[in-house]
Motif scaffolding. Structure first.
Motif, PDB file in Angstrom:
ATOM      1  N   LYS A  54       8.751   7.491   1.352  1.00  0.00           N
ATOM      2  CA  LYS A  54       9.573   7.912   0.219  1.00  0.00           C
ATOM      3  C   LYS A  54       9.575   6.853  -0.872  1.00  0.00           C
ATOM      4  CE  LYS A  54      12.598  10.178   3.419  1.00  0.00           C
ATOM      5  NZ  LYS A  54      13.713   9.724   4.234  1.00  0.00           N
ATOM      6  N   ASP A  55       9.872   7.287  -2.061  1.00  0.00           N
ATOM      7  CA  ASP A  55       9.962   6.391  -3.208  1.00  0.00           C
ATOM      8  C   ASP A  55      11.089   5.387  -2.982  1.00  0.00           C
ATOM      9  OD1 ASP A  55       9.449   5.302  -5.587  1.00  0.00           O
ATOM     10  OD2 ASP A  55      10.184   6.966  -6.806  1.00  0.00           O
ATOM     11  N   GLY A  56      10.800   4.126  -3.180  1.00  0.00           N
ATOM     12  CA  GLY A  56      11.830   3.097  -3.062  1.00  0.00           C
ATOM     13  C   GLY A  56      12.183   2.731  -1.636  1.00  0.00           C
ATOM     14  N   GLU A  57      11.364   3.156  -0.717  1.00  0.00           N
ATOM     15  CA  GLU A  57      11.652   2.918   0.697  1.00  0.00           C
ATOM     16  C   GLU A  57      10.887   1.695   1.203  1.00  0.00           C
ATOM     17  OE1 GLU A  57      11.646   5.771   4.571  1.00  0.00           O
ATOM     18  OE2 GLU A  57       9.853   5.864   3.360  1.00  0.00           O
ATOM     19  N   ILE A 220       7.669  -0.131  -0.482  1.00  0.00           N
ATOM     20  CA  ILE A 220       7.031  -1.229   0.245  1.00  0.00           C
ATOM     21  C   ILE A 220       6.511  -0.729   1.593  1.00  0.00           C
ATOM     22  CG2 ILE A 220       7.368  -3.508   1.283  1.00  0.00           C
ATOM     23  CD1 ILE A 220       9.510  -4.066  -0.773  1.00  0.00           C
ATOM     24  N   VAL A 221       5.245  -0.998   1.850  1.00  0.00           N
ATOM     25  CA  VAL A 221       4.701  -0.742   3.185  1.00  0.00           C
ATOM     26  C   VAL A 221       4.568  -2.097   3.839  1.00  0.00           C
ATOM     27  CG1 VAL A 221       2.925   0.395   4.526  1.00  0.00           C
ATOM     28  CG2 VAL A 221       3.374   1.143   2.203  1.00  0.00           C
ATOM     29  N   PHE A 222       5.309  -2.304   4.900  1.00  0.00           N
ATOM     30  CA  PHE A 222       5.445  -3.625   5.489  1.00  0.00           C
ATOM     31  C   PHE A 222       4.893  -3.598   6.908  1.00  0.00           C
ATOM     32  CE2 PHE A 222       7.498  -7.225   7.374  1.00  0.00           C
ATOM     33  CZ  PHE A 222       7.807  -8.090   6.339  1.00  0.00           C
ATOM     34  N   ILE A 223       3.898  -4.445   7.157  1.00  0.00           N
ATOM     35  CA  ILE A 223       3.282  -4.491   8.480  1.00  0.00           C
ATOM     36  C   ILE A 223       3.862  -5.661   9.257  1.00  0.00           C
ATOM     37  CG2 ILE A 223       1.095  -4.784   9.705  1.00  0.00           C
ATOM     38  CD1 ILE A 223       1.058  -2.307   8.093  1.00  0.00           C
ATOM     39  N   THR A 224       4.207  -5.447  10.510  1.00  0.00           N
ATOM     40  CA  THR A 224       4.685  -6.564  11.317  1.00  0.00           C
ATOM     41  C   THR A 224       4.418  -6.293  12.787  1.00  0.00           C
ATOM     42  OG1 THR A 224       6.568  -7.936  11.904  1.00  0.00           O
ATOM     43  CG2 THR A 224       7.024  -5.630  11.459  1.00  0.00           C
ATOM     44  N   HIS A 225       4.386  -7.381  13.584  1.00  0.00           N
ATOM     45  CA  HIS A 225       4.277  -7.193  15.041  1.00  0.00           C
ATOM     46  C   HIS A 225       5.616  -7.499  15.689  1.00  0.00           C
ATOM     47  CE1 HIS A 225       3.353 -11.535  14.473  1.00  0.00           C
ATOM     48  NE2 HIS A 225       4.202 -11.613  15.459  1.00  0.00           N
ATOM     49  N   ASP A 226       6.590  -7.827  14.847  1.00  0.00           N
ATOM     50  CA  ASP A 226       7.865  -8.309  15.346  1.00  0.00           C
ATOM     51  C   ASP A 226       8.919  -7.207  15.173  1.00  0.00           C
ATOM     52  OD1 ASP A 226      10.195  -9.561  15.855  1.00  0.00           O
ATOM     53  OD2 ASP A 226      10.005 -11.129  14.333  1.00  0.00           O
ATOM     54  N   LEU A 227       9.416  -6.707  16.296  1.00  0.00           N
ATOM     55  CA  LEU A 227      10.348  -5.577  16.240  1.00  0.00           C
ATOM     56  C   LEU A 227      11.640  -5.952  15.520  1.00  0.00           C
ATOM     57  CD1 LEU A 227      10.823  -2.663  17.028  1.00  0.00           C
ATOM     58  CD2 LEU A 227      11.778  -3.436  19.179  1.00  0.00           C
ATOM     59  N   ASP A 228      12.098  -7.195  15.744  1.00  0.00           N
ATOM     60  CA  ASP A 228      13.335  -7.607  15.078  1.00  0.00           C
ATOM     61  C   ASP A 228      13.162  -7.568  13.568  1.00  0.00           C
ATOM     62  OD1 ASP A 228      14.696  -8.005  17.442  1.00  0.00           O
ATOM     63  OD2 ASP A 228      13.949 -10.053  17.653  1.00  0.00           O
ATOM     64  N   GLU A 229      11.961  -8.027  13.120  1.00  0.00           N
ATOM     65  CA  GLU A 229      11.684  -8.000  11.683  1.00  0.00           C
ATOM     66  C   GLU A 229      11.610  -6.560  11.189  1.00  0.00           C
ATOM     67  OE1 GLU A 229       9.080 -10.800   8.992  1.00  0.00           O
ATOM     68  OE2 GLU A 229       7.750  -9.468  10.098  1.00  0.00           O
ATOM     69  N   ALA A 230      10.974  -5.711  11.999  1.00  0.00           N
ATOM     70  CA  ALA A 230      10.847  -4.298  11.627  1.00  0.00           C
ATOM     71  C   ALA A 230      12.226  -3.675  11.431  1.00  0.00           C
ATOM     72  CB  ALA A 230      10.067  -3.554  12.701  1.00  0.00           C
ATOM     73  N   ILE A 231      13.125  -3.997  12.359  1.00  0.00           N
ATOM     74  CA  ILE A 231      14.461  -3.401  12.308  1.00  0.00           C
ATOM     75  C   ILE A 231      15.240  -3.919  11.106  1.00  0.00           C
ATOM     76  CG2 ILE A 231      16.689  -3.391  13.498  1.00  0.00           C
ATOM     77  CD1 ILE A 231      14.941  -3.372  16.117  1.00  0.00           C
ATOM     78  N   LYS A 232      15.047  -5.216  10.840  1.00  0.00           N
ATOM     79  CA  LYS A 232      15.779  -5.819   9.726  1.00  0.00           C
ATOM     80  C   LYS A 232      15.284  -5.275   8.378  1.00  0.00           C
ATOM     81  CE  LYS A 232      16.901 -10.358   7.838  1.00  0.00           C
ATOM     82  NZ  LYS A 232      16.761 -11.806   8.044  1.00  0.00           N
TER      83      LYS A 232
END
Lengths: 412, 280
Positions: A54-57, A220-232
């Motif tokens: 979505k836009d702005g997500e 923003i499309v944000f790639i991470t391997h860290d679930l805590d970061e993903a959740i935050k």
């Protein structure tokens, strides 16, 4: 415009190897990856990924190394050419663009931030940030103005004339971010942008990006391997495994309702206290008493029927008034009163639906009262949460264990 | 041992055919090449020796430091006093021409090999041959096509000295961190912008090493080219050998060494600028 779709990805597939066509045909037939590797020598990088952003997500793609998350990201701006499938940005088909149009999109529509920063060591910070503008042919004066703006956005004033290797990792990534922002793109692609940073600095950068995002409202499309970061970071999270998207949803949706064993195993270790909210935890089919209407007799009957010792009380607008306890109702009845208005305890814990378990925990220490979940604006009662269910979420003990523990503590 | 296959015969046949067929072309090359060499030689020999020494010393001082500057002034002074100044300048002119030609051909080839795996596959074995073939062997076709003199000397030198320029250009571009290239691409660079704004500036350090190597190899080959009357220090060394003149051999050899060290230190300094950019 919130909720309008910015990026639409449809059946995006990437195959490594020489016999791509054959591998693709087998893949769509449902042949397993090991079988495809055996037959064609091709490996599947991304397997028919389909999702909308979505836009702005802030859309987080999370997976372990080799899950294809970074490859997926590079398919969005075609740093890697997808084998099949489509990517739409603003309903514009990126996968059908010719080279010139693609350059234009990379120059103005989408910018990227890299794990190891990807700064140009032979250029000053300002010249790094202005790079995108320089290749667009923006003249030097305007370039400097815009680069200066971007440098201020990320808080690196005064460092413009230095070289990347003179800066710390966190500062270098700010430069990377500023370079991406200088083009004023609609979409930011962030490939493990904070993974190479020290934990403390990483956490700072996460906070700053979230702050920045409140102002900028980029997609923003944000790639991470860290679930805590993903959740935050993530408004929504996609979990990837072996090139396939296993589940997409908000952090809470994924944690409370994992749709595969893999996701379940993944989210098991997560600190649920900080994610599970009152809304998920609350009991919605509760019995209520009406503040001005019900008398002690009626309340007692309701309590007997529901076999509980405490009930929430609401007014005629469904607005929460407080809780009423069995013992209090009994004494009110003995006194011969017909109204419960004086019996209701109004000083009770109330929370909004987005309150997390962690935030609710202090409320359980002072009182034995259940917690009421109310609407932030209207004050309407939405649900109630028992102390036991908070304990279950916080400690991961099951219900019986908690009741036993409670009994033990009473006996002592 | 008896010959079973006479490879040499076929090579000789091919070369003969090429010589007959390409005579006008080779003559044209020779004339223009000689013109280039002569003009540079003229500049170097016509300039008073102290001006040349001053220029080299200043270059050494600002790029490589006091020590090298001191060595330059003493070394070149010694060459002058030993009476080898003219020969040294002739050699230097040949080195300059050969190096420039080797770089003009070699750097683009190196870029091509870095960009295209196919080109790399084709160029790689040719470079191997060029580097492992004994240096004298190059003199043979050079003499066949262009007879004796400076130009065939320069041709042999270019062939001998080009590989490091190609190799290190390819290496310099290939070894660049992937994320930097991706970052540039994600900003929407064209191929040309990528090459000139990112790849070449970043690979410059490695390419400079290649240039330095090319100059060193050119120097060694130019001396060998003395055998085909290319003139300069090589001919003095050769005379020393032929006449068993130990004195002449030592002096001319020393002049070569001095020239080598001066050129090496100065060009190396160009590859390692003292600024902060390349500290990484």
């Amino acid at each position: 415009m919130k909720d309008s779709i910015k990026i639409r990805v449809k059946d995006l597939t990437l195959i490594f190897g020489k016999r791509k066509k054959e591998a693709l045909r087998l893949l769509t037939k449902g042949v397993s990856k090991t079988e495809i590797l055996k037959k064609t020598g091709c490996t599947i990088g991304v397997d028919r990924a389909t999702f909308d952003i979505k836009d702005g997500e802030v859309f987080v793609v999370m997976g372990l190394s080799g899950s294809g998350k970074s490859t997926l990201l590079r398919c969005l701006n075609r740093l890697i050419e997808p084998t099949a499938g489509e990517v739409f940005v603003n309903d514009d088909n990126i996968t059908k663009k010719n080279n010139k149009e693609l350059l234009e999109i990379r120059r103005s529509g989408m910018s990227m931030v890299f794990q190891n920063f990807g700064l140009f060591p032979h250029r000053t910070i300002l010249s790094n940030i202005g790079f995108g503008l320089e290749i667009k042919g923006v003249d030097k004066k305007e370039r400097l103005i815009k680069a200066q703006e971007a440098i201020e956005t990320v808080g690196l004033q005064g460092f413009g004339e230095q070289y990347p290797n003179q800066l710390s990792g966190g500062m270098q990534q700010r430069v990377g971010l500023a370079r991406a922002l200088a083009n004023n793109p609609e979409v930011l692609l962030m490939d493990e942008a904070f993974s190479a940073l020290d934990p403390l600095i990483r956490s700072d950068m996460q906070d700053e990006l979230l702050d920045l995002q409140k102002k900028l409202q980029k997609t923003i499309v944000f790639i991470t391997h860290d679930l805590d970061e993903a959740i935050k970071m993530g408004d929504r999270i996609a979990i990837m495994k072996d090139g396939k998207i296993e589940q997409i949803g908000t952090a809470e949706e994924i944690i409370t309702n994992p749709q595969s064993e893999y996701v379940e195993a993944f989210v098991e270790k997560v600190d649920r206290k900080t994610i599970i909210t009152a809304e998920t935890l609350m009991f919605k089919k509760y019995v209520t008493c009406l503040y001005a209407k019900d008398g002690p007799k009626g309340v007692l009957r309701k309590m007997r029927e529901a076999s509980v010792e405490v009930l929430p009380v609401i007014d005629e607008n469904h607005k929460f008034k407080g809780f009423i306890w069995l013992n209090d109702v009994l004494s009110t009845q003995e006194e011969g009163k017909t109204s419960i208005m004086d019996t209701v305890k109004e000083e009770v814990p109330k929370v909004f639906p987005d309150c997390t378990v962690e935030e609710m925990m202090p409320l359980t220490t002072a009182t034995k009262s259940p917690i009421a979940v109310i609407h932030p604006e209207t004050g309407r009662l939405l649900g109630i949460i028992s102390q036991v269910s908070i304990m279950i979420e916080a400690t991961r003990f099951d219900k019986k264990e908690i009741i036993d523990l409670k009994k033990q503590s009473k006996e002592q | 041992m008896e010959k079973i296959i006479d490879l040499g015969q076929y090579v000789a046949m091919f070369v003969n055919w090429l010589m007959d067929f390409g005579r006008p072309f080779f003559d044209f090359l020779k004339n223009s090449g000689n013109g280039f060499i002569d003009s540079i030689e003229w500049v170097l020999t016509a300039t008073p020796f102290y001006v040349v020494i001053l220029i080299f010393t200043l270059l050494a001082y600002f790029k490589a430091g006091k020590g090298v500057a001191l060595f330059t002034v003493l070394g070149l002074g010694l060459i002058y006093m030993m009476g080898f100044w003219n020969d040294t300048m002739v050699t230097l002119a040949l080195i300059l021409v050969s190096t420039i030609t080797a770089l003009v051909l070699g750097v683009p080839l190196g870029i091509w090999a870095a960009k295209s795996p196919k080109a790399d596959k084709a160029i790689h074995p040719i470079l191997d041959v060029m580097q492992t073939m004994p240096a004298f062997v190059y003199l043979i076709p050079a003499v066949l096509f262009f007879s004796v003199g400076k130009f065939p000397g320069a041709v042999a030198t270019v062939i001998f000295a080009m590989p490091p320029a190609v190799r290190l250009t390819t290496l310099g571009i290939k070894e660049l961190p992937k994320d930097v290239i991706e970052a540039a691409l994600s900003c929407g660079v064209t191929g040309t912008q990528l090459l000139f704004k990112v790849e070449l500036p970043l690979a410059m350090r490695t390419i400079s090493t290649g240039i330095n190597q090319t100059i060193m190899m050119a120097l060694s080959m130019v001396v060998i080219a003395g055998m085909i009357a290319a003139g300069g220090l090589g001919e003095q060394v050769l005379a020393g050998i032929n006449n068993l003149d130990i004195g002449l051999g030592f002096e001319s050899g020393l002049a070569v060494v001095i020239l080598a060290i001066v050129l090496d230190r100065i060009t190396q300094a160009f590859g390692n600028p003292k600024d902060k950019i390349n500290n990484k």
